[in-house]
Design an enzyme around this catalytic site. Sequence first.
Site, short mmCIF file in Angstrom:
data_model
loop_
_atom_site.label_atom_id
_atom_site.label_comp_id
_atom_site.label_asym_id
_atom_site.label_seq_id
_atom_site.Cartn_x
_atom_site.Cartn_y
_atom_site.Cartn_z
N GLU A 130 31.27 48.93 -31.15
CA GLU A 130 32.53 49.59 -31.46
C GLU A 130 32.85 50.69 -30.45
O GLU A 130 34.00 50.89 -30.08
CB GLU A 130 32.48 50.19 -32.87
N THR A 184 43.90 49.26 -30.45
CA THR A 184 43.23 50.28 -31.26
C THR A 184 43.25 51.64 -30.58
O THR A 184 43.49 52.67 -31.23
CB THR A 184 41.77 49.86 -31.54
#
Length: 310
Positions: A130, A184
């Site tokens: 991530e 994102t």
Amino acid sequence: MESIKVFAPATVANVACGFDIFGFAVDNPGDEIILRKKVSPGLEILKIEGDEGRLPLDPERNTACISMLAYLRHINANQGISIELKKKMPLGSGLGSSAASSVAGVYALNELLGRPLTQLELLPFAMEGERFASGTAHADNVAPSLLGGFVAIRSYDPKIDVIKIDTPAELFATIVHPQIEVNTRDARNILRKETSLKNTITQMGNVAGMVAGLMKGDYGLISRSLVDVIIEPVRAILIPGFTEVKQAAIEAGALGCSISGAGPSMFALSKDRDTAKKVGEAMQRAFAGVQIDSEIYVSGINQNGPVVLG
């Protein structure tokens, strides 16, 4: 064991009021990974399917491999691994696409090597994927994908503290993914750095109400708590038709509706599967009203996390 195939589920993060705190796993979509031991050391990606050629085959630039490499360094192993990854969800969807790949990879590798670590101990390595994907090692997608269920991230310092929260068996999620993409990093960069005391107090009340509502099976309390006064008003501008889609979900019987992760997918919670299906159809019609095609996923809260398929 010389090879393994694993499925890791998609996730809904934030869950309205719980920015970077809440997340839950769903039954579908998700990612599949196949690992095989090889004689020569190092990781080798043989192929990636379902990504339209957008993901790198270089292990040093692939989120699943980033997590696996961190894991191998930690256990001081140099086992060679060949990898096949099947992306079974859209990229940039707000459904934890990078998280599912990272979880699938590190979970499958741990199983293949005889489980030297517990499932919870795999979390920091999945978070490294991530970090590479979005610039932040947040856990609100990887934790539910890895552990299953509805999770709360209480703290990251001095170590990550993850709590699984019981949910009513009849609670169903509807996810509608519009055929647009939100990056994102961009969705995070537009957020305000500060918020008012009034909004902070409101948000804290909704977080507390959400936890209590889930544990008590109080659908009214869940509904009242599915409100985001800080993040949603900013990110909603990135999703055409957001207001109409949310209103359609509520009118169709949803307990609440908001943005899944960074978007553009939107989710709703309902108190039974039939309602969840009707909510999805209503949300899809609303997106169609602004000339946007979409996909619907209806699922209970996935309590299992990754599954070995073979």
